[in-house]
Design a protein around this motif. Structure first.
Motif, PDB file in Angstrom:
ATOM      1  N   ALA A 180       0.647  -1.174   0.100  1.00  0.00           N
ATOM      2  CA  ALA A 180      -0.342   0.102  -0.173  1.00  0.00           C
ATOM      3  C   ALA A 180       0.927   1.014  -0.197  1.00  0.00           C
ATOM      4  O   ALA A 180       0.780   2.417  -0.906  1.00  0.00           O
ATOM      5  CB  ALA A 180      -0.765  -0.053   1.084  1.00  0.00           C
ATOM      6  N   LYS A 181       1.998   1.494   0.995  1.00  0.00           N
ATOM      7  CA  LYS A 181       2.784   2.449   0.109  1.00  0.00           C
ATOM      8  C   LYS A 181       3.649   2.376  -0.498  1.00  0.00           C
ATOM      9  O   LYS A 181       3.769   3.597  -0.712  1.00  0.00           O
ATOM     10  CB  LYS A 181       3.807   2.045   2.144  1.00  0.00           C
ATOM     11  CG  LYS A 181       2.872   2.576   3.610  1.00  0.00           C
ATOM     12  CD  LYS A 181       2.559   4.145   3.263  1.00  0.00           C
ATOM     13  CE  LYS A 181       3.820   4.763   3.698  1.00  0.00           C
ATOM     14  NZ  LYS A 181       3.078   6.623   3.919  1.00  0.00           N
ATOM     15  N   SER A 182       4.167   1.614  -1.275  1.00  0.00           N
ATOM     16  CA  SER A 182       4.625   2.100  -2.304  1.00  0.00           C
ATOM     17  C   SER A 182       4.169   1.990  -3.123  1.00  0.00           C
ATOM     18  O   SER A 182       4.170   3.126  -4.491  1.00  0.00           O
ATOM     19  CB  SER A 182       5.416   0.161  -2.915  1.00  0.00           C
ATOM     20  OG  SER A 182       3.678  -0.698  -3.561  1.00  0.00           O
ATOM     21  N   GLY A 184       1.858   4.876  -2.823  1.00  0.00           N
ATOM     22  CA  GLY A 184       1.808   6.096  -2.469  1.00  0.00           C
ATOM     23  C   GLY A 184       0.399   6.326  -1.377  1.00  0.00           C
ATOM     24  O   GLY A 184      -0.254   7.659  -1.386  1.00  0.00           O
ATOM     25  N   ALA A 185      -0.429   5.506  -0.797  1.00  0.00           N
ATOM     26  CA  ALA A 185      -1.604   5.316   0.028  1.00  0.00           C
ATOM     27  C   ALA A 185      -1.419   5.812   1.972  1.00  0.00           C
ATOM     28  O   ALA A 185       0.088   5.729   1.903  1.00  0.00           O
ATOM     29  CB  ALA A 185      -2.042   3.991   0.316  1.00  0.00           C
ATOM     30  N   GLU A 186      -1.895   6.605   2.144  1.00  0.00           N
ATOM     31  CA  GLU A 186      -1.448   6.381   3.231  1.00  0.00           C
ATOM     32  C   GLU A 186      -2.409   5.696   4.456  1.00  0.00           C
ATOM     33  O   GLU A 186      -3.659   4.646   4.503  1.00  0.00           O
ATOM     34  CB  GLU A 186      -3.666   7.192   3.688  1.00  0.00           C
ATOM     35  CG  GLU A 186      -3.029   8.161   5.323  1.00  0.00           C
ATOM     36  CD  GLU A 186      -3.682   9.299   5.911  1.00  0.00           C
ATOM     37  OE1 GLU A 186      -4.161   9.840   6.967  1.00  0.00           O
ATOM     38  OE2 GLU A 186      -3.230  10.493   4.856  1.00  0.00           O
ATOM     39  N   VAL A 187      -1.813   4.909   5.754  1.00  0.00           N
ATOM     40  CA  VAL A 187      -2.577   3.782   5.865  1.00  0.00           C
ATOM     41  C   VAL A 187      -2.085   3.878   7.529  1.00  0.00           C
ATOM     42  O   VAL A 187      -1.800   4.443   7.565  1.00  0.00           O
ATOM     43  CB  VAL A 187      -0.152   2.590   5.428  1.00  0.00           C
ATOM     44  CG1 VAL A 187      -0.884   1.616   6.085  1.00  0.00           C
ATOM     45  CG2 VAL A 187      -0.290   2.576   4.210  1.00  0.00           C
ATOM     46  N   THR A 188      -3.456   3.238   8.132  1.00  0.00           N
ATOM     47  CA  THR A 188      -3.575   3.552   8.907  1.00  0.00           C
ATOM     48  C   THR A 188      -4.275   1.144   9.430  1.00  0.00           C
ATOM     49  O   THR A 188      -4.683   0.982   8.484  1.00  0.00           O
ATOM     50  CB  THR A 188      -4.624   3.361   9.488  1.00  0.00           C
ATOM     51  OG1 THR A 188      -4.687   5.295   9.277  1.00  0.00           O
ATOM     52  CG2 THR A 188      -5.454   3.387  11.387  1.00  0.00           C
TER      53      THR A 188
END
Length: 339
Positions: A180-182, A184-188
């Protein structure tokens, strides 16, 4: 003559795990079996390392009972006495009709009977080990296919979106956070407090300790929920989604008979009623294309496996018992061959 007999046996036999009946991890024993020979369209792989997953625990236990009706089960006893599916190793022999997979190739992927010194695999479920990956790391890569498909293909995750990952510290979740980070998402990330630093180190922007707070009962809304646990009411999940939000699940513990089928049915019914896309990611054997995408992700430095513990083949029952607790941090690997 005695030494010649020993050499001959070593060329025709192998050490392998064996579970002649369903039960707890301790029904698994390590012994000697005939070394398999590749048939048409098959390759013989010398296994270096294999992943120990919760799926292996279910297959060995025969629970949920629905497992016994799958190709990995059998009734009344296991159809495939050697368990294991996800591995890394080296091709040593190819059967008739195999092209593009040469002896000496370092490969990873999926094949039934991976908890053994040798296993038979089909080239369409294998890919080349990426440069820089150890045998232990390579053995875990196929496990990333589920979150990769769930987030990108099914979840349609886009840059800048908010994604909630439930079960972020497990074997699937640690991959999901990085994938998800790869993008470009904002991850919770949702996990227990003891795993806070782990998931933060993987790139999570926010971490919620589920033992202290209801991660769905907040004002925060998400574009995508990726659920690696499947134990929360679907209604609560829907309320945590923003406009146009999607819900993707890859687990659902359910009952001892049908397992995740109950949640899959509920999603199929409630999704249209609530007008929320709900999809279940089914764990099927990954293709070479799927595996190559994960290898490229690893090679780029965007994601890497989190390996909690490595066991020997003789310690496989203990490894399975540990995974069965549902408290692993990342993934558990069994080292089988040299290299």
């Amino acid at each position: 003559m005695a030494s010649l007999d020993i050499l001959t046996r070593s060329q025709t036999t192998m050490r392998a795990a064996h579970h002649p009946r369903y039960g707890a991890p301790l029904v698994v024993s390590i012994g000697t079996r005939a070394k398999p020979q590749p048939g048409p369209g098959e390759v013989l792989v010398s296994v270096r390392s294999a992943l120990v997953s919760i799926g292996d625990v279910h297959v060995i236990a025969g629970k949920p009972y629905l497992v016994r009706l799958t190709p990995f089960g059998g009734f009344p006893r296991p159809r495939r006495p050697v368990p294991g599916l996800t591995f890394a190793g080296e091709v040593v022999e190819v059967g008739p009709g195999v092209v593009g997979c040469e002896p000496g190739s370092a490969v990873f992927g999926e094949a039934a009977g991976a908890f053994a010194e040798y296993t038979l695999a089909r080239p369409e479920h294998l890919a080349a080990v990426p440069a820089g990956a150890t045998a232990e790391q390579a053995a875990t890569l196929a496990w990333a296919v589920t979150p990769h498909k769930g987030l990108l293909d099914i979840g349609r995750l886009r840059r800048g979106e908010r994604v909630l990952i439930h079960g972020a510290s497990g074997g699937v979740g640690t991959w999901a956070v990085q994938i998800a980070k790869s993008q470009g998402a904002e991850v919770t990330a949702v996990c227990s407090g003891r795993n806070y630093e782990l998931v933060r180190s993987l790139g999570a922007d926010h971490v919620v300790d589920y033992t202290r707070a209801d991660f769905l009962a907040t004002d925060r809304r998400y574009d995508l929920i990726f659920d690696a646990i499947g134990d929360r009411p679907l209604g609560a999940c829907v309320r945590a989604l923003g406009s146009g939000g999607r819900y993707v699940c890859c687990s659902g513990r359910g009952d001892v008979v049908f397992g995740p089928l109950g949640r899959m049915f509920a999603m199929a019914v409630q999704g249209p009623l609530r007008r929320v896309p709900m999809r279940f990611v089914l764990a099927t054997q990954a293709s070479t294309e799927d595996l190559t995408q994960i290898a490229e992700l690893f090679a780029s430095g965007a994601a890497a496996p989190v390996i909690e513990r490595t066991y020997s083949l003789d310690e496989l029952p203990q490894a399975l018992a540990h995974v069965a607790t549902h408290r692993t941090r990342g993934q558990v690997v069994v080292r089988i061959g040299a290299g």
